[in-house]
Scaffold this motif. Structure first.
Motif, short mmCIF file in Angstrom:
data_model
loop_
_atom_site.label_atom_id
_atom_site.label_comp_id
_atom_site.label_asym_id
_atom_site.label_seq_id
_atom_site.Cartn_x
_atom_site.Cartn_y
_atom_site.Cartn_z
N GLY A 1 16.86 15.55 17.45
CA GLY A 1 16.11 14.55 16.67
C GLY A 1 16.64 13.15 16.93
O GLY A 1 15.87 12.21 17.15
N GLN B 1 14.71 9.94 18.79
CA GLN B 1 14.57 8.64 18.12
C GLN B 1 14.97 7.47 19.00
O GLN B 1 14.54 6.33 18.78
CB GLN B 1 15.39 8.64 16.83
CG GLN B 1 14.58 9.20 15.68
CD GLN B 1 15.38 9.32 14.41
OE1 GLN B 1 16.40 8.64 14.25
NE2 GLN B 1 14.93 10.17 13.52
N ASN C 1 7.78 14.69 17.94
CA ASN C 1 8.55 14.49 16.71
C ASN C 1 8.17 15.56 15.69
O ASN C 1 9.04 16.13 15.01
CB ASN C 1 8.28 13.10 16.13
CG ASN C 1 8.98 12.01 16.93
OD1 ASN C 1 10.07 12.23 17.47
ND2 ASN C 1 8.36 10.84 17.02
#
Ligand code: GTP
Ligand code: SPV
Ligand code: MN
Length: 591
Positions: free
Chosen positions: A563, A567, A578
């Protein structure tokens, strides 16, 4: 960009560029390469005379040569490799970027007069079968005869390529000089908007053979995105089952993580008896595009193998070993007392000279061959080379495999539940670094789809491009992830690997045919050991648990890192990826 406009003046454009380069680099001579045997013989004779090549044992290795690189020039240099797009965000956080004008200025001063006293070779080449609509041409200008000899093996080089360039009116311009081989004056620059490459200061592999990583991956990745195809760091192999049906599989593993080995796999004896056969289409690069039937069709744009020598043996990769008994250029290997090429893992002999040309004996503490020493050989020398590698339309792909070098956490194999999940599996790939690039070895890093060093544009856009293939009418391959490199507490590999990887391939093809079971987990579908043929393989209880199990807490932490990685690409990262990361993170949290 006018790459696909037909132009009667394509050779004028080429002549004009050659003239401009000659005026800048000021070579003593210009030689246009036709790719003939006569030309190659003359080049080899010249390189033997000046020490660029050393003749190896003619009896054991006919027509084979050793080249020793400068000791500071033995691998790709990712920190000196730039993508020069006009907008920095187009190159993305995954690339080093320089403004095109600045890069051109800098390179111009390096190339100024750099070929004085040298011959400038003009090398027309075609990436892919010469008559395939999927193929693309380029011209490399270089002052290195070693590069010319390698390009002749690795690409369709010479007169036929020049004729195609004349017909098509487009080509990628690659300008290369070894300069002084000074690491402080070394740059590999890409100008994708102009289909141009400029490489200075290295004579090694991916830095210097511009058809390979610079053209066929970084520049081609832009063309692929624009034209709707996939440009990948993948091997392609054919698997024929006992019924005589062949499935083709494409697999992306990072540099020095097993592509050549899987592409040339020889199945375990039981499989061979039953009639399984493996054929090799390619070992490093794959270009694939949807066909009329909705399937993906792939070609290998290369014509040869620039393979890792260490670890190549009669046991690990007999097809590679058979390929390199003749007509081979070895780079940075060691030499035995009877002048045969040698590297760690080949056999029990002790060489007498190391890769730098220094005396070597059993008391030495460093490897005799450089860990990134390589062989260059025509694909035609490989016993498993498939005649379908020359098919103009490519071969249909049934499965795509991603894989990395992961000592811990990642099981032997799992299947993505659908295309979007598969794209995340590729995007989330991690692998420990190897000697294929300069820098620390064994450091875990994200290497999405094994393209970290090779995708010529923003990874967020690249993932979006991958996702775009999932549309009505598409018959997409199933996506899997493998890890041949899981280690036990004692530090040994838990899976035998190499030929035994056939067992994993068989499970994948059974999944493609809907004929094998799997256990659904948040990270994907894992085989139960009963789903995989393990006849003749002895696995400890630890190996079984680690190869086939999944560690929920470990994966929850892995997904946090994934994650964070996604980002880094900010708002450009596709929502679908995502969302997929969030979905799996949630599933992992609830058990
Ligand atoms: P590039 O040419 O750099 O893109 O690399 P590649 O992906 O073709 O790597 P290659 O097949 O040459 O393998 C690199 C190293 O991994 C060699 O030292 C191999 O012996 C080792 N290797 C390959 N397959 C396996 C495997 O199944 N198990 C283990 N343990 N090692 C493997
Ligand atoms: C790699 O590093 O992935 C290679 C070797 O295949 S090189 O051509 O040097 O890039
Ligand atoms: Mn590679």
């Amino acid at each position: 960009m006018s790459e696909y406009k037909r132009s009667a003046s394509s050779l004028d454009a080429l002549n004009q560029w050659v003239l401009e380069v000659a005026q800048l680099a000021k070579p003593d001579r210009i030689h246009w390469c036709d790719g003939s045997d006569v030309e190659n013989d003359a080049l080899v004779a010249q390189m033997l005379a000046d020490g660029t090549l050393i003749k190896l044992n003619e009896r054991t290795h006919p027509d084979s040569y050793l080249h020793r690189s400068h000791p500071d020039d033995v691998a790709r240099v990712e920190h000196l490799t730039f993508v020069c797009t006009s907008d920095r965000d187009d190159a993305g956080p995954n690339n080093h970027w320089m403004a095109p004008d600045q890069a051109r200025q800098q390179m111009k001063s390096l190339f100024d007069g750099c070929m004085k006293g040298r011959t400038m070779y003009v090398v027309p080449y075609c990436m892919g079968p010469i008559d395939s609509p999927l193929s693309r041409c380029g011209v490399e200008i270089t002052d290195s005869p070693y590069v010319v000899a390698n390009m002749r093996i690795m690409t369709r080089m010479g007169a036929a390529a020049l004729a195609r360039i004349e017909r098509e009116g487009s080509f990628v311009k690659g300008l290369h000089s070894t300069g002084e081989l000074d690491p402080d004056r070394r740059f590999i620059m890409h100008f994708p908007e102009d289909l141009e490459i400029q490489s200075f200061g290295s004579g090694y592999g991916g830095n210097a053979l511009l058809g390979k990583k610079c053209h066929a991956l970084r520049i081609a990745s832009h063309q692929a995105r624009k034209e709707g195809w996939l440009d990948e760091h993948m091997l392609i192999l054919g698997i024929e089952n006992p019924k005589g049906e062949t499935h083709y599989v494409a697999a992306a593993f990072p540099s020095a993580c097993g592509k050549t080995n899987l592409a040339m796999l020889i199945p375990p004896e039981g499989y061979r008896k039953d009639g399984w056969k493996i054929s090799t289409i390619g070992d490093d690069i794959c270009w694939m595009r949807p066909g009329k039937d909705g399937r993906l069709y792939a070609i290998n744009p290369e014509a040869g193998f620039f393979g890792v020598a260490p670890g190549t043996s009669e046991k690990s990769n007999p097809n590679a070993l058979a390929s390199i008994q003749q007509n081979t250029i070895f780079t940075n290997v060691a030499v035995t007392d009877d002048n045969q090429p040698w590297w760690e893992g080949l056999d029990k002999r002790v060489p007498v000279t190391d890769w730098k040309g220094n005396a070597y004996d059993a008391s030495a503490t460093h490897p005799a061959a450089h860990p990134n020493s390589r062989f260059t050989v025509s694909a035609k020398e490989c016993p498993s080379y498939s005649p379908h590698a020359e098919d103009a339309q490519g071969v249909p792909i049934s499965a795509i495999v991603f894989g990395g070098r992961r000592a811990s956490l990642v099981p032997l194999v799992f299947e993505a539940r659908d295309w979007t999940h598969g794209v995340l599996v590729g995007a989330a790939m991690g692998s420990e670094t190897t000697a294929a690039a300069t820098g620390a070895v064994g450091v875990m890093r994200r290497d999405p789809m094994a393209m970290k060093p090779f995708c010529g544009y923003n990874f967020a856009d690249y993932f979006d491009h991958w996702l775009s293939f999932d549309k009505p009418g598409a018959k997409l391959p199933k996506i899997f992830h493998v890890n041949w490199f899981r280690k036990g507490e004692g530090g040994d590999f838990l899976w035998p690997g190499f030929g035994d990887n056939m067992r994993v391939l068989e499970w994948m093809l059974k999944r493609v045919d809907g004929a094998a079971g799997a256990v659904e987990t948040p990270i994907g579908n894992l085989p139960d050991p009963v789903d995989i043929n393990l006849d003749g393989v002895e696995l400890t209880a630890e190996a079984r648990e680690k190869l086939f199990g999944y560690d929920r807490a470990g994966w929850a932490s892995e997904f946090e890192h994934i994650g964070e990685y996604l980002q880094e690409y900010g708002a450009r990262m596709p929502d679908a990826l995502n969302g997929e990361q969030t979905r799996i993170t949630h599933e992992l949290s609830i058990g």
